[in-house]
Design a protein around this motif. Sequence first.
Motif, mmCIF file in Angstrom:
data_model
loop_
_atom_site.group_PDB
_atom_site.id
_atom_site.type_symbol
_atom_site.label_atom_id
_atom_site.label_comp_id
_atom_site.label_asym_id
_atom_site.label_seq_id
_atom_site.Cartn_x
_atom_site.Cartn_y
_atom_site.Cartn_z
ATOM 1 N N UNK A 233 108.788 24.929 43.787
ATOM 2 C CA UNK A 233 107.958 25.506 42.533
ATOM 3 C C UNK A 233 106.564 25.691 43.109
ATOM 4 N N UNK A 234 106.039 24.745 43.587
ATOM 5 C CA UNK A 234 104.736 24.635 44.187
ATOM 6 C C UNK A 234 104.578 25.621 45.551
ATOM 7 N N UNK A 235 105.415 26.177 46.002
ATOM 8 C CA UNK A 235 105.172 26.800 47.367
ATOM 9 C C UNK A 235 104.872 25.956 48.377
ATOM 10 N N UNK A 236 105.205 24.529 48.383
ATOM 11 C CA UNK A 236 105.027 23.566 49.527
ATOM 12 C C UNK A 236 106.190 22.953 50.192
ATOM 13 N N UNK B 265 96.513 13.981 28.889
ATOM 14 C CA UNK B 265 96.976 15.071 29.958
ATOM 15 C C UNK B 265 96.047 14.770 31.093
ATOM 16 N N UNK B 266 96.727 14.904 32.405
ATOM 17 C CA UNK B 266 95.831 14.933 33.617
ATOM 18 C C UNK B 266 96.212 16.085 34.369
ATOM 19 N N UNK B 267 95.235 16.535 35.560
ATOM 20 C CA UNK B 267 95.544 17.565 36.595
ATOM 21 C C UNK B 267 96.120 16.904 37.724
ATOM 22 N N UNK B 268 97.046 17.829 38.290
ATOM 23 C CA UNK B 268 97.634 17.373 39.550
ATOM 24 C C UNK B 268 97.109 17.807 40.549
ATOM 25 N N UNK B 269 96.007 17.229 41.303
ATOM 26 C CA UNK B 269 95.183 17.835 42.597
ATOM 27 C C UNK B 269 96.264 17.758 43.801
ATOM 28 N N UNK B 270 95.553 18.540 44.554
ATOM 29 C CA UNK B 270 96.359 18.712 45.973
ATOM 30 C C UNK B 270 96.418 17.476 46.599
ATOM 31 N N UNK B 271 97.644 17.104 47.474
ATOM 32 C CA UNK B 271 97.734 15.839 48.241
ATOM 33 C C UNK B 271 98.608 16.067 49.381
ATOM 34 N N UNK B 272 99.534 15.560 49.553
ATOM 35 C CA UNK B 272 100.162 15.567 50.848
ATOM 36 C C UNK B 272 101.479 16.405 50.874
ATOM 37 N N UNK C 214 103.218 21.150 33.626
ATOM 38 C CA UNK C 214 103.108 22.390 33.344
ATOM 39 C C UNK C 214 102.506 23.136 34.583
ATOM 40 N N UNK C 215 103.233 24.295 34.935
ATOM 41 C CA UNK C 215 103.116 24.749 36.197
ATOM 42 C C UNK C 215 102.401 26.134 36.319
ATOM 43 N N UNK C 216 101.544 26.101 35.555
ATOM 44 C CA UNK C 216 100.808 27.494 35.334
ATOM 45 C C UNK C 216 99.982 27.744 36.643
ATOM 46 N N UNK C 217 99.407 28.694 36.956
ATOM 47 C CA UNK C 217 98.555 29.253 38.062
ATOM 48 C C UNK C 217 97.059 28.783 37.698
ATOM 49 N N UNK C 218 96.456 28.376 38.583
ATOM 50 C CA UNK C 218 95.023 28.122 38.020
ATOM 51 C C UNK C 218 94.165 28.318 39.590
ATOM 52 N N UNK D 64 92.178 22.704 41.161
ATOM 53 C CA UNK D 64 92.847 23.108 42.330
ATOM 54 C C UNK D 64 94.120 23.844 42.515
ATOM 55 N N UNK D 65 95.162 23.144 41.481
ATOM 56 C CA UNK D 65 96.664 23.594 41.721
ATOM 57 C C UNK D 65 97.080 24.371 40.560
ATOM 58 N N UNK D 66 96.476 24.208 39.353
ATOM 59 C CA UNK D 66 97.064 24.833 38.281
ATOM 60 C C UNK D 66 98.262 24.033 37.477
ATOM 61 N N UNK D 67 98.539 23.071 38.222
ATOM 62 C CA UNK D 67 99.538 22.162 37.726
ATOM 63 C C UNK D 67 98.648 20.912 36.859
ATOM 64 N N UNK D 68 99.275 20.673 35.944
ATOM 65 C CA UNK D 68 99.063 19.632 34.848
ATOM 66 C C UNK D 68 100.158 18.616 34.360
#
Length: 318
Positions: free
Chosen positions: A15-18, A217-224, A261-265, A274-278
């Motif tokens: 879903x995240x394209x990763x 609520x918190x943002x899901x930042x980019x990681x590994x 939440x998988x919204x684009x950001x 950074x990711x649009x995910x929260x």
Amino acid sequence: MNSPYHRGEREAQERAGLRRKAEISGRAIRGTVPPVAAAFLTEQRLLVAGAADERGDVWATVLTGPAGFLCAEGERSLSVAARPAPADPLASVLERPARLGMLAVDTATRRRMRMNGTARPEGGGLLVDLDQVVANCPKYIQRRTPPTADSGTPSAPLAARPARVSRGDRLDDGQRRLLARADTFFVATADEHGRADASHRGGNPGFLQVLSPTRLRWPDYTGNAMLLTLGNLLVNPRAGLVVPDYATGTTLHLTGTARITWGAGRAGGPGGAETGRTVEFTVTGVTELPGTLPAGWSPPEFSRFNPPVPGVVSANAA
């Protein structure tokens, strides 16, 4: 291709394209503790642990001790010379064998090591048979040092004041203020089979949003790209948070359910920087424990990777 990921983790990566990047990162997931990691563990004084309780609610906690309280027993076991305090939500859980997610964190050097396995009580501590060992990057870890780097257990500050344990099903005003200024918390999750995981979340103050006495609520930042936490939440929405107050030594433990939440950001944009995910967390249980950590850690040096928080003046980067 053999994958180290379960179906929820693979779905999250898709879903995240990763997915492709995750398979590359997955090569770092091991079933053994390499010598360099064993040496790292013997230097640590703090271990985050997460597990599900008898009702299936997931909690996270912090275990502490002098350097050496963690020790790799061969390549596949970890000895922990500590147990949760009696009032800790995981105290009764760890009186018997339990699936345990763990994270050893050295905030002074911004190093961390993730381990998952099955714990059983042994003496006054735990022996954990390891399934997964993962080294994580230093992103979003605020540099801070404990008040006494080479003294004994950090329980000494507790002797100067009476312990007051607070329990409830929603956040009071003081707890909401602690969360609103937090720059670090730890989150525990588990898959549908109860296999637990513990992870770090960090950012500039304000990145953890308090929406109400029962919603965060918190943002899901980019990681590994592994998305181990999100993958667990797709198959089991229960989660636990532990939020340290490094000034007082208190820890705030929360359990509840989480929704992604998988919204684009766009990078630095509102919501999911950074990711649009929260992740939105609904609180169902609260325990506040004094004296879990030594009080009076150094002021934080904020990670240069922390994205700005919309509407909040950015902290100085380290």
